[in-house]
Scaffold this motif. Structure first.
Motif, PDB file in Angstrom:
ATOM      1  N   ARG A  19      -1.664   8.584   1.806  1.00 30.69           N
ATOM      2  CA  ARG A  19      -2.991   8.004   1.604  1.00 30.69           C
ATOM      3  C   ARG A  19      -4.095   8.942   2.020  1.00 30.69           C
ATOM      4  NH1 ARG A  19      -3.395   1.943   3.710  1.00 30.69           N
ATOM      5  NH2 ARG A  19      -5.584   2.473   3.500  1.00 30.69           N
ATOM      6  N   HIS A  59      -9.412  -0.457   4.115  1.00 28.75           N
ATOM      7  CA  HIS A  59      -8.725   0.809   3.819  1.00 28.75           C
ATOM      8  C   HIS A  59      -9.386   1.981   4.541  1.00 28.75           C
ATOM      9  CE1 HIS A  59      -7.013  -1.006  -0.132  1.00 28.75           C
ATOM     10  NE2 HIS A  59      -6.363  -1.389   0.938  1.00 28.75           N
ATOM     11  N   GLU A 118      -7.452   4.348   7.213  1.00 29.90           N
ATOM     12  CA  GLU A 118      -7.284   5.777   6.945  1.00 29.90           C
ATOM     13  C   GLU A 118      -7.926   6.659   8.017  1.00 29.90           C
ATOM     14  OE1 GLU A 118      -8.576   6.146   2.866  1.00 29.90           O
ATOM     15  OE2 GLU A 118      -6.981   4.802   2.198  1.00 29.90           O
ATOM     16  N   VAL A 125      -4.015   3.796  -3.849  1.00 29.88           N
ATOM     17  CA  VAL A 125      -3.601   3.266  -2.542  1.00 29.88           C
ATOM     18  C   VAL A 125      -2.949   1.886  -2.670  1.00 29.88           C
ATOM     19  CG1 VAL A 125      -4.514   2.391  -0.351  1.00 29.88           C
ATOM     20  CG2 VAL A 125      -5.194   4.643  -1.178  1.00 29.88           C
ATOM     21  N   SER A 126      -3.585   0.997  -3.440  1.00 30.06           N
ATOM     22  CA  SER A 126      -3.000  -0.340  -3.610  1.00 30.06           C
ATOM     23  C   SER A 126      -1.957  -0.267  -4.714  1.00 30.06           C
ATOM     24  CB  SER A 126      -4.085  -1.341  -3.992  1.00 30.06           C
ATOM     25  OG  SER A 126      -4.988  -1.467  -2.934  1.00 30.06           O
ATOM     26  N   LEU A 184       0.825  -1.213   0.000  1.00 31.89           N
ATOM     27  CA  LEU A 184       0.000   0.000   0.000  1.00 31.89           C
ATOM     28  C   LEU A 184       0.858   1.262   0.000  1.00 31.89           C
ATOM     29  CD1 LEU A 184      -2.632  -1.104   2.666  1.00 31.89           C
ATOM     30  CD2 LEU A 184      -2.817  -1.272   0.188  1.00 31.89           C
TER      31      LEU A 184
END
Ligand code: FES
Length: 757
Positions: A36, A345, A349, A43-44, A30
């Motif tokens: 992010r 995710h 985050e 992100v990935s 990531l």
């Protein structure tokens, strides 16, 4: 796919390579955490070749793999992973291309855990299934970087043409299947950018825009044609598609009509639908704020309502825009509908979840901005029709939370434009009805994806598109073989985009320009009261402008624009020869023209230009037409000559008294009525909101039915975002599709004033 120094060696295809199913499942690396939550970057990051190889080795190479049938596109998963095992990544991409040219898209957004990975035999025991989605994406990334794989061959042209309406996932896969079989395929998209929900709905941190563009280029390379700014049901009818030479039509217009909860306070400033929030950010680049022309403003606390992928996407954006963000969902964690990876995710985050809660009322401050929300606790009850435990309110559990921004991500219905313009099309609660093969109630018209299902997933939409393409091919092949439908050469009449060139210009005042624009399709279809959405440059916001005239013979339309904001200033400054970047229309419903006897038409400012075609139409319908217009001074009077030709009587008021009547146009109305007590059949008002409100109040006193042409803020203009919602007679309506003309005595002008501000 990022490479590492230690790439796995290429191996002979005949060598027996030991599989390692018990090795741990590889997870995608990531983006670093700091970036992010502050950037739109993906992100990935994707597997390195080494990680991809290690994950591919986990595949059991089953004799009877279940994953292939579980994949809605039937990608030969076993075969493409076998190529990866052999370090033949180009071969893996080529294998996927046999069924789908979109591995970069599907590898990123498909909910693989519900399909192929769910049926992966490795995952049936204690081990985790093979990360098939991530491997698909790896093959796509390798192809992007090396380009060594080939797309499937295309059959020679068979002389048949298919129009695909909407450029979302269902149409894209249908285009792929049809073009391979020799059909000439044209995709028609209403927005200025291709991809449908992939472009406006899914954020770049999940699906970078260049992936969409590059995989659409696969279709271009195979011969598929695209046309943006074209809305079937408005720019042309379904019937006209057939007259233009298409042999079949596929409707893949998606589910663009956002749902609202219907609770008090929903139209306060700061309450967005997920569609509006995501469209402003994803499509109109609001994340570039403060430079974005179409900004989205989030406050310190954002609450996103919903539990699907759109809710996750909106929450992650709100977080990136600097807001403390909570997702409120009326059921529990187990009932979330979003991709598992996205839920993870979201939490990583820093977005919080509030499960088993629902808002019941929204409160605003003195400026009409949302400031607080009343919520109710829920508990889970018996399963409902979705198969999930139903949320049951807990009486007396009300509580309040402070909030500055609310995003409603509670689902969508199909966009109604084509259905409303095509009454022969059978629908059920807005969804187009089809048979098992995707055929609708109309001959040679097929449909699939969200327009049939309501809101669903990208991959199921693709499955529908594929099934419909198969049905279209079977039907047209049968007709061709029996000689019913001969192939034709040449281009269909619809295809090439018009130039949108300015062919003539007049300066009506220093700020107001009259522009004649080349737009033959709009010129052919427009009616008084309708509008267009345009962008003068590719960076501009989308703005609505009412159509002032249209000449089907010349193939031109007339727009009058006042230089008020940045985009209207750019538009007003265009000169003959310049071109608009985008022009979509005609949009909205035409004005309700009828024979009412004596009609009073009232306008202020630039609304005078917008009134002109309405006055002309009322006169043509046999009415006696009186036009009353207001201007700042005689220097600001516009189109006087044209109005006098269109109406029986034209009077002006000027704010500074330099004209015949000193005062505003509402005062002129009152004065005029003093000497004209005869019955009035109808009134029509266009102009600034305070003027329309005052004019409507006066005609209400007089008992004269009155229509107001409203001008709320619009984003798409096609009923997709809900940003243009207005309350009329206590009901929420979308001005771009239900209006722009409404019963002026029913309009909530207070709310309209606040929302327009
Ligand atoms: Fe988006 Fe009307 S719904 S502008």
């Amino acid at each position: 796919m990022p490479e590492t120094a230690e790439q796995p060696p290429a191996t002979s295809k005949t060598a027996r390579i030991k599989r390692t199913p018990k090795a741990p499942r590889q997870e995608l690396p990531l983006l670093e955490h700091e970036k992010r939550t502050t950037t739109p970057e993906e992100v990935s990051l994707g597997f390195t070749l080494e990680l991809a190889h290690a994950e591919a080795l986990r595949c059991l190479d089953c004799k009877d793999p279940k994953c292939i049938d579980a994949c809605p596109l039937h990608i030969d998963i076993k075969a493409f992973i076998a190529r990866m095992v052999e370090s033949d990544y180009a071969g893996a991409a080529e294998k996927i291309f046999e069924e789908s040219p979109f591995p970069g898209i599907c590898g990123r957004v498909c909910q693989s855990e519900l399909y192929c990975e769910k049926d992966c035999l490795l995952g049936k025991g204690k081990l985790l299934p093979v990360a098939i989605g991530s491997l698909e994406r790896s093959a796509a990334d390798y192809y992007r970087q090396r380009g060594e794989a080939g797309l499937p061959p295309v059959a020679p042209p068979n002389g048949m043409r298919v129009a695909l309406v909407g450029s979302g996932p269902a149409s894209l896969i249908a285009a792929f299947d049809l073009v391979r079989k020799g059909y000439k395929v044209t995709i028609l998209e209403a927005l200025h950018e291709l991809g449908g929900v992939l472009a406006y709905g899914i954020p770049p941190f999940r699906l970078p825009r260049d992936i969409i563009r590059e995989e659409l280029d696969h279709l271009r390379a195979m011969g598929v044609e695209f046309r943006t700014d074209f809305i079937v049901g408005k720019t042309c009818t379904m019937q006209e598609l057939f007259e233009a030479g298409f042999d079949a039509v596929f409707l893949g217009t998606g589910a663009g009509l956002p749902h609202l909860m219907g609770i008090p306070g929903e139209n306060l400033i700061g309450v967005y639908t997920a569609n509006e929030f995501l469209t402003r950010i994803n499509l109109m680049r609001a994340y570039q704020f403060p430079d974005s022309d179409t900004p989205v403003k989030v406050g310190a606390h954002t609450v996103v309502i919903g539990g699907g992928n759109s809710a996750m996407d909106a929450a992650r954006w709100a977080k990136r825009l600097g807001s403390d963000t909570t997702i409120m969902f009326r059921r529990g964690r187990a009932e979330l509908r979003a991709r598992l990876a996205e839920v993870g995710h979201v939490e990583e985050e820093g977005v919080k979840f509030e499960f088993l809660a629902v808002p019941v009322r929204i409160f605003g401050d003195e400026n009409g901005r949302v400031c607080e929300m009343e919520c109710l606790r829920m508990q889970l009850g018996e399963p409902d029709e979705s198969g999930r435990p139903s949320p049951v309110p807990m009486p007396g559990s009300e509580y309040r939370v402070p909030v500055d921004t609310i995003v409603m991500a509670i689902g969508q219905s199909p966009n109604p434009t084509v259905q409303r313009a095509t009454p022969q099309l059978v629908t059920n609660r807005g969804k187009v009805t089809i048979d098992g093969g995707g055929k609708t109630s109309m001959e040679r018209v097929y449909a699939g994806g969200d327009v049939v299902r309501g809101g669903s997933t990208v991959i199921l939409a693709m499955r529908d598109g594929r099934a419909a393409a198969e049905a279209i091919d079977q039907a047209l092949t049968a007709e061709r073989e029996t000689g019913l439908r001969p192939g034709r050469d040449g281009q269909p009449a619809i295809g090439a985009a018009p130039s949108n060139r300015i062919v003539a210009k007049r300066r009506l005042t220093p700020e107001i320009s009259w522009l004649e624009v080349e737009a033959p399709e709009i010129a052919r279809h427009w009616k008084p009261g309708q509008f267009v959405i345009l962008r003068p440059t590719a960076e501009s916001e989308r703005i609505p402008l009412t159509l002032v005239d249209g000449d089907p013979e010349r193939g031109t339309i007339v727009l009058v624009v006042q230089a008020l904001g940045k985009t209207s200033r750019i538009t007003a400054s265009l000169e003959p020869g310049d071109k608009l970047a985008d022009l979509l229309g005609p949009l909205g419903l035409p004005a309700a023209i009828h024979n009412a006897g004596h009609v009073l038409c009232v306008a202020g400012g630039v609304g005078t230009a917008e009134l002109l075609p309405v006055a002309q139409a009322f006169r043509a319908a046999g009415n006696h037409v009186t036009v009353l217009c207001g201007a700042r001074s005689t220097a600001h009077i516009i189109l006087d000559e044209e109005l006098r030709a269109a109406a029986d009587e034209v009077l002006w008021s000027t704010d500074d008294g330099s004209g015949a009547f000193h005062g505003n146009v509402v005062e002129l109305m009152r004065a005029w009525r003093g000497t004209h007590p005869e019955p009035l059949g109808a009134a029509h008002v266009i102009g600034p909101i305070p003027m329309m409100r005052a004019a409507a109040a006066l005609t209400k006193e007089w008992g004269v039915p009155t229509f107001a042409s409203l001008n709320p803020i619009m984003v798409d203009g096609t009923g997709m975002c809900g940003g243009c919602r207005v309350t009329v007679g206590g009901k929420v309506r979308f001005a771009c599709v239900d209006g722009p003309e409404f019963d002026a005595h029913q309009v909530d002008f207070d709310e309209l004033t606040r929302r327009t501000r």
